[in-house]
Design an enzyme around this catalytic site. Structure first.
Site, PDB file in Angstrom:
ATOM      1  N   LYS A  84      -6.938 -12.954  10.082  1.00 57.43           N
ATOM      2  CA  LYS A  84      -7.889 -12.909   8.978  1.00 57.43           C
ATOM      3  C   LYS A  84      -7.415 -13.724   7.772  1.00 57.43           C
ATOM      4  O   LYS A  84      -8.189 -14.454   7.169  1.00 57.43           O
ATOM      5  CB  LYS A  84      -8.142 -11.458   8.568  1.00 57.43           C
ATOM      6  CG  LYS A  84      -9.195 -11.294   7.496  1.00 57.43           C
ATOM      7  CD  LYS A  84      -9.596  -9.843   7.309  1.00 57.43           C
ATOM      8  CE  LYS A  84     -10.660  -9.733   6.222  1.00 57.43           C
ATOM      9  NZ  LYS A  84     -10.835  -8.345   5.774  1.00 57.43           N
ATOM     10  N   HIS A  85      -6.144 -13.568   7.402  1.00 56.90           N
ATOM     11  CA  HIS A  85      -5.658 -14.179   6.157  1.00 56.90           C
ATOM     12  C   HIS A  85      -4.682 -15.340   6.390  1.00 56.90           C
ATOM     13  O   HIS A  85      -4.812 -16.389   5.775  1.00 56.90           O
ATOM     14  CB  HIS A  85      -4.967 -13.120   5.288  1.00 56.90           C
ATOM     15  CG  HIS A  85      -5.849 -11.963   4.941  1.00 56.90           C
ATOM     16  ND1 HIS A  85      -6.851 -12.059   3.999  1.00 56.90           N
ATOM     17  CD2 HIS A  85      -5.887 -10.700   5.402  1.00 56.90           C
ATOM     18  CE1 HIS A  85      -7.472 -10.887   3.900  1.00 56.90           C
ATOM     19  NE2 HIS A  85      -6.908 -10.036   4.742  1.00 56.90           N
TER      20      HIS A  85
ATOM     21  N   GLU B 142      -3.844  -9.268  10.408  1.00 61.24           N
ATOM     22  CA  GLU B 142      -3.615  -9.879   9.099  1.00 61.24           C
ATOM     23  C   GLU B 142      -3.439 -11.388   9.223  1.00 61.24           C
ATOM     24  O   GLU B 142      -3.919 -12.158   8.397  1.00 61.24           O
ATOM     25  CB  GLU B 142      -2.394  -9.246   8.418  1.00 61.24           C
ATOM     26  CG  GLU B 142      -2.628  -7.829   7.941  1.00 61.24           C
ATOM     27  CD  GLU B 142      -3.669  -7.726   6.831  1.00 61.24           C
ATOM     28  OE1 GLU B 142      -3.559  -8.458   5.830  1.00 61.24           O
ATOM     29  OE2 GLU B 142      -4.602  -6.917   6.967  1.00 61.24           O
TER      30      GLU B 142
ATOM     31  N   GLN C  12       0.810  -1.212   0.000  1.00 57.24           N
ATOM     32  CA  GLN C  12       0.000   0.000   0.000  1.00 57.24           C
ATOM     33  C   GLN C  12       0.847   1.266   0.000  1.00 57.24           C
ATOM     34  O   GLN C  12       1.998   1.263   0.422  1.00 57.24           O
ATOM     35  CB  GLN C  12      -0.935  -0.016   1.212  1.00 57.24           C
ATOM     36  CG  GLN C  12      -0.199  -0.024   2.554  1.00 57.24           C
ATOM     37  CD  GLN C  12      -1.128  -0.271   3.737  1.00 57.24           C
ATOM     38  OE1 GLN C  12      -2.315  -0.522   3.571  1.00 57.24           O
ATOM     39  NE2 GLN C  12      -0.595  -0.184   4.946  1.00 57.24           N
TER      40      GLN C  12
ATOM     41  N   HIS D 190       0.659  -4.439   3.057  1.00 53.24           N
ATOM     42  CA  HIS D 190      -0.658  -4.509   3.688  1.00 53.24           C
ATOM     43  C   HIS D 190      -0.892  -5.943   4.159  1.00 53.24           C
ATOM     44  O   HIS D 190      -1.220  -6.180   5.298  1.00 53.24           O
ATOM     45  CB  HIS D 190      -1.739  -4.052   2.703  1.00 53.24           C
ATOM     46  CG  HIS D 190      -3.135  -4.125   3.261  1.00 53.24           C
ATOM     47  ND1 HIS D 190      -4.238  -3.666   2.588  1.00 53.24           N
ATOM     48  CD2 HIS D 190      -3.605  -4.621   4.433  1.00 53.24           C
ATOM     49  CE1 HIS D 190      -5.325  -3.857   3.340  1.00 53.24           C
ATOM     50  NE2 HIS D 190      -4.973  -4.448   4.442  1.00 53.24           N
TER      51      HIS D 190
ATOM     52  N   PHE E 270      -1.595  -4.790  13.897  1.00 54.04           N
ATOM     53  CA  PHE E 270      -1.794  -4.924  12.449  1.00 54.04           C
ATOM     54  C   PHE E 270      -1.408  -6.339  12.002  1.00 54.04           C
ATOM     55  O   PHE E 270      -2.153  -7.012  11.292  1.00 54.04           O
ATOM     56  CB  PHE E 270      -0.942  -3.868  11.740  1.00 54.04           C
ATOM     57  CG  PHE E 270      -1.161  -3.725  10.256  1.00 54.04           C
ATOM     58  CD1 PHE E 270      -2.384  -4.009   9.666  1.00 54.04           C
ATOM     59  CD2 PHE E 270      -0.134  -3.261   9.437  1.00 54.04           C
ATOM     60  CE1 PHE E 270      -2.579  -3.842   8.293  1.00 54.04           C
ATOM     61  CE2 PHE E 270      -0.310  -3.092   8.074  1.00 54.04           C
ATOM     62  CZ  PHE E 270      -1.537  -3.389   7.502  1.00 54.04           C
TER      63      PHE E 270
END
Ligand code: NAG
Ligand code: NAG
Ligand code: NAG
Ligand code: NAG
Ligand code: NAG
Ligand code: NAG
Length: 221
Positions: A115-116, A112, A34, A59, A108
């Site tokens: 979630k991923h 991440e 990003q 990101h 952060f």
């Protein structure tokens, strides 16, 4: 006779579903970098640092899937564990993967991963997930690739989608995907996505799915 019966079809379909589900929850990776000034510009409150970084930062590394445009997310993997990433990766990730918005890097990374990262744990464990992402960030300097093509932040100049893709494609040999954000009617370059195959080792062309609007000029500010 059995072959054409509805029962057979239902059974066949059930086996097909089982097969799909056992092959894993993702097909390829999107590695997303990003441009921090765009994050801060479209955010509804100021970023933690008054002057955002002027380099592309990570990101996330997102296991993705062509058949389902919604990426698998929040899978049943191991929860984020500080000690698995720290301490040797910490100083590196603070540079490549900072939280440009609220300033809590650990939070952060945790978000991440949960979630991923949990959706690709079949292939990359927690440490590998962060190491691999950092290596991907190191492998090509997007900020420099664009700078060398005279694509640098400018208050009024705009570019076409292909103007920005072309030098990146030339440098990497693969087609990236660009993602934008709108500030009123201005389309701002926000993210550059590299795609990787299932093992997260070999870069592949990204399929053009969602991304910046093709017809509209792109600002880089
Ligand atoms: C695509 O992702 C969904 C979950 O979001 C999963 O159920 C499905 O099996 C995946 N498809 C493939 C081909 O991996
Ligand atoms: C985190 O990882 C470390 C090192 O692998 C392990 O010793 C510890 O038990 C883990 N903690 C949790 C809460 O899973
Ligand atoms: C940052 O986030 C981590 C993980 O969510 C949390 O444990 C920690 O308290 C946060 N630090 C600050 C300064 O808010
Ligand atoms: C990438 O390029 C930019 C612009 O030239 C430079 O400021 C930055 O330090 C470079 N990053 C790395 C990791 O080399
Ligand atoms: C950018 O240009 C400089 C100077 O010509 C060159 O040394 C550098 O390798 C180039 N970087 C990239 C990423 O193409
Ligand atoms: C593009 O998407 C299709 C599925 O729609 C997939 O089969 C193909 O491998 C993808 N192409 C590339 C170059 O990734």
């Amino acid at each position: 006779m059995l072959k054409s019966s509805p029962a057979f079809l239902v059974l066949a379909f059930a086996f097909f579903l089982c097969f799909i589900m056992s092959t894993g929850s993702y097909v390829y990776f999107q590695f997303v970098q990003q441009w921090p000034p765009t994050n801060c510009r479209v955010r509804n409150k100021p970023c933690s640092k008054p002057r955002p970084l002027q380099i592309f930062t990570i990101h996330g590394l997102w296991p993705s899937n062509y058949s389902n445009p919604r990426r698998p997310s929040n899978c049943a993997g191991s929860p984020f564990n500080f000690t698995k990433v720290y301490p040797h990766m910490r100083s590196k990730l603070k540079i490549s993967w900072p939280d440009v918005e609220s300033g809590n890097d650990t939070k952060f990374w945790e978000g991440e991963w949960n979630k991923h990262g949990t959706c690709s744990e079949e292939r990359l464990n927690q440490m590998q997930y962060f190491e691999r992402s950092h290596d991907m960030w190191m492998s090509y300097n997007i900020t420099e690739i664009l700078k060398n093509a005279s694509i640098v932040p400018h208050p009024t100049q705009t570019w076409k989608y292909s103007d920005i893709v072309s030098p990146i494609k030339k440098a990497t040999g693969r087609t990236p995907l660009l993602r934008c954000k709108y500030d009123k009617s201005t389309q701002l370059l926000h993210e550059v996505v590299f795609c990787f195959e299932y093992n997260a080792l070999k870069q592949i062309d990204c399929n053009r799915t969602a991304g910046c609007g093709n017809q509209q000029a792109i600002s880089f500010q």
